[in-house]
Design a protein around this motif. Structure first.
Motif, PDB file in Angstrom:
ATOM      1  N   LYS A 103       0.840  -1.202   0.000  1.00 56.73           N
ATOM      2  CA  LYS A 103       0.000   0.000   0.000  1.00 56.73           C
ATOM      3  C   LYS A 103       0.875   1.252   0.000  1.00 56.73           C
ATOM      4  CE  LYS A 103      -4.146  -2.075   1.745  1.00 56.73           C
ATOM      5  NZ  LYS A 103      -5.084  -2.297   0.644  1.00 56.73           N
ATOM      6  N   LYS A 143      -3.828   1.145   7.609  1.00 60.81           N
ATOM      7  CA  LYS A 143      -3.712   0.027   6.672  1.00 60.81           C
ATOM      8  C   LYS A 143      -2.358  -0.655   6.813  1.00 60.81           C
ATOM      9  CE  LYS A 143      -6.728   1.998   3.137  1.00 60.81           C
ATOM     10  NZ  LYS A 143      -6.980   2.268   1.724  1.00 60.81           N
ATOM     11  N   ASN A 224     -14.817  -6.247   8.348  1.00 61.54           N
ATOM     12  CA  ASN A 224     -14.564  -6.359   6.914  1.00 61.54           C
ATOM     13  C   ASN A 224     -14.314  -7.816   6.542  1.00 61.54           C
ATOM     14  OD1 ASN A 224     -14.768  -4.021   5.362  1.00 61.54           O
ATOM     15  ND2 ASN A 224     -12.806  -3.240   6.093  1.00 61.54           N
ATOM     16  N   GLU A 283      -7.852   1.771  -3.282  1.00 64.10           N
ATOM     17  CA  GLU A 283      -6.832   0.715  -3.371  1.00 64.10           C
ATOM     18  C   GLU A 283      -6.762   0.198  -4.788  1.00 64.10           C
ATOM     19  OE1 GLU A 283      -7.594  -3.141  -1.774  1.00 64.10           O
ATOM     20  OE2 GLU A 283      -9.680  -3.133  -2.416  1.00 64.10           O
TER      21      GLU A 283
HETATM   22  P1  AMP Z   1      -8.879  -1.496   1.015  1.00 67.00           P
HETATM   23  O1  AMP Z   1      -8.438  -2.919   1.257  1.00 67.00           O
HETATM   24  O2  AMP Z   1      -7.775  -0.510   1.012  1.00 67.00           O
HETATM   25  O3  AMP Z   1      -9.838  -1.358  -0.125  1.00 67.00           O
HETATM   26  O4  AMP Z   1      -9.821  -1.176   2.245  1.00 67.00           O
HETATM   27  C1  AMP Z   1     -10.912  -1.999   2.592  1.00 67.00           C
HETATM   28  C2  AMP Z   1     -12.147  -1.181   2.795  1.00 67.00           C
HETATM   29  O5  AMP Z   1     -11.911  -0.198   3.802  1.00 67.00           O
HETATM   30  C3  AMP Z   1     -12.540  -0.373   1.569  1.00 67.00           C
HETATM   31  O6  AMP Z   1     -13.297  -1.131   0.671  1.00 67.00           O
HETATM   32  C4  AMP Z   1     -13.327   0.745   2.204  1.00 67.00           C
HETATM   33  O7  AMP Z   1     -14.632   0.326   2.525  1.00 67.00           O
HETATM   34  C5  AMP Z   1     -12.568   0.995   3.477  1.00 67.00           C
HETATM   35  N1  AMP Z   1     -11.589   2.069   3.288  1.00 67.00           N
HETATM   36  C6  AMP Z   1     -10.322   1.953   2.846  1.00 67.00           C
HETATM   37  N2  AMP Z   1      -9.711   3.143   2.776  1.00 67.00           N
HETATM   38  C7  AMP Z   1     -10.605   4.057   3.178  1.00 67.00           C
HETATM   39  C8  AMP Z   1     -10.586   5.479   3.329  1.00 67.00           C
HETATM   40  N3  AMP Z   1      -9.499   6.192   3.070  1.00 67.00           N
HETATM   41  N4  AMP Z   1     -11.709   6.061   3.756  1.00 67.00           N
HETATM   42  C9  AMP Z   1     -12.821   5.342   4.046  1.00 67.00           C
HETATM   43  N5  AMP Z   1     -12.894   4.010   3.934  1.00 67.00           N
HETATM   44  C10 AMP Z   1     -11.816   3.370   3.500  1.00 67.00           C
END
Ligand code: AMP
Ligand code: GLY
Length: 427
Positions: A103, A143, A224, A283
């Motif tokens: 990331k 993250k 999640n 992402e």
């Molecule tokens: P990712 O694996 O980075 O997609 O994160 C998993 C989930 O977390 C995403 O599908 C979003 O629902 C939430 N998420 C990730 N980054 C953000 C952010 N900057 N603001 C709000 N929700 C986020």
């Protein structure tokens, strides 16, 4: 041609089902596969991380084309091993798969090339992260840098939660080495949309949009997960949003990777947030989404092998993607307790109800064959997909079809695609 698919989830079942429709495919192998994939492919008991054994198998069987479905082998460099053996393989090499594998890398790339994303800081030391968080605005998003099965993201609403989150990721190492580094990100609000694309290093072709439902429980509550259901297309992904993303996100990402000496060949998955200030990248993934693939691929009219081969051969420019007008909805049937803890090994009945029904598909995720009986073998067990003339119809058909299947501890969300009603209200 004979092909090999590497992976064992609903996504790989959806890829296998599309490949089975290809006029060019003779035989499909899948490693390691699952009980559903075994109905259309020969499953081979080799793990997705056993690169040398997989490449040796591909050589022995004279496999013409290999498709890597999963993130772990891609990030680990399986494509490089296959290429070094002179094998034709679809999926980014190790230096390109870092787009998903780190990331911190992807955030730095977006910053350098002005691709819209949430503001962020990266930390290698938990003390520095804690010091920074003392003055940060809440909520904030933490993250883990590396792969964590889609679960390494913590949304923290208070200072105390953020401090506990740093401990979880960087000190307790709940997500293993993925937590050696951590990204702290601005919290964004809006509608989420998943956009998958094919890329050949220079040219990018966008597939129809989809929306995932990441949280375990109805109303977007609970932890999640890898994804509890999807629909496609997303009514929130308007022509205007598409135009913006093509100009500022998709091609710029591919060009940025090429400029960094990491040309990307394979599927780029853009996780987008449609914010008040325009679309932003949440992402990137370096492969099809799961369960996004279960609603996007059944709607794709192209021969999947033609498209993938064009990517590998750098000829994607010649291709236009075509999607059916029909909408699709996928409801994941999970084991109760997923993603935290759950039991496996329960008999699944009713699967034959899907046979011969064109508008329906039951993609297997965590299933296995035990003494001639298909049993549950994972958190996400099945992805029940239905197509309909519009999203509403597809959704009611999907929720009808989930009743055809039974197994102990069957769990699902009941509001997959509920956002569709909101979209109708807004118009
Ligand atoms: P990712 O694996 O980075 O997609 O994160 C998993 C989930 O977390 C995403 O599908 C979003 O629902 C939430 N998420 C990730 N980054 C953000 C952010 N900057 N603001 C709000 N929700 C986020
Ligand atoms: N469904 C989200 C993912 O595949 O990462």
């Amino acid at each position: 041609m004979d092909i090999l698919i590497v992976g064992s989830g609903g996504r790989e079942h959806a890829i296998a089902a599309s490949a089975a429709k290809s006029r060019r495919v003779n035989k499909i192998y899948c490693a390691p596969g699952n009980a559903g994939i075994a109905q259309i492919a020969e499953c081979v008991p080799v793990g997705a991380m056993e690169f040398d054994a997989l490449a040796a198998f591909a050589k022995e069987k004279k496999i013409d084309f290999t498709i890597i479905g999963m993130d772990d082998p891609l990030v680990g460099g399986i494509t490089d091993v296959f290429k070094a053996e002179g094998l034709k393989v679809f999926g980014p090499d190790k230096k390109a798969a870092v787009l998903e594998g780190s990331k911190a890398f992807s955030k730095d790339l977006m910053k350098k090339y002005n691709i819209p994303t949430a503001a962020y800081e990266t930390f290698d030391d938990p003390q520095d992260a804690l010091a920074y968080l003392k003055t940060a605005d809440m909520p904030v998003v933490l993250k883990a840098d590396g792969l964590a099965l889609g679960k390494g993201v913590l949304i923290c609403h208070t200072q105390a939660e953020a401090e506990a989150g740093v401990k979880t990721i960087m000190e307790d190492k709940k997500f293993g080495a993925a937590g050696n580094r951590m990204v702290v990100e601005e919290f964004l609000t809006g509608r989420e949309v998943s956009v998958l694309s094919f890329a050949d290093g220079k040219t990018i072709r966008i597939m129809s949009s989809a929306q995932d439902h990441k949280r375990a429980e109805d109303g977007d509550l609970g932890p999640n997960t890898g994804g509890m259901g999807t629909f496609s297309p997303s009514p929130f992904y308007t022509a205007q949003v598409d135009e913006f993303c093509r100009k500022y996100i998709y091609q710029p990402t591919l060009d940025a990777m090429a400029a960094e000496g990491r040309p990307f060949t394979g599927v780029i998955f853009f996780g987008l947030m449609l914010t008040e200030n325009g679309p932003k990248v949440l992402e990137y993934n370096a492969r099809f989404g799961d369960p996004e693939a279960q609603v996007v691929l059944p709607r794709m009219k192209n021969d999947i092998i033609d498209v993938m081969e064009a990517c590998v051969e750098g000829r994607l420019e010649e291709m236009e993607l075509e999607f059916e007008d029909q909408a699709a909805v996928c409801v994941v049937l999970a084991s109760d307790g997923y993603p935290v803890s759950y039991e496996k090994g329960f008999a699944i009945s009713g699967l034959e109800a899907f046979e011969g029904k064109e508008d329906y598909a039951c993609f297997h995720a965590g299933t296995a064959l035990k003494d001639g009986q298909i049993v549950t073998n994972g958190g996400r067990v099945l992805g029940v997909t239905a197509k309909g003339s519009d999203l509403k119809q597809a959704r009611s058909k999907a929720y009808e079809a989930v009743q055809w299947v039974s197994f102990e501890n069957k769990y699902m969300r009941h509001d997959i695609g509920k956002a569709i009603d909101d979209a109708a209200d807004e118009t």
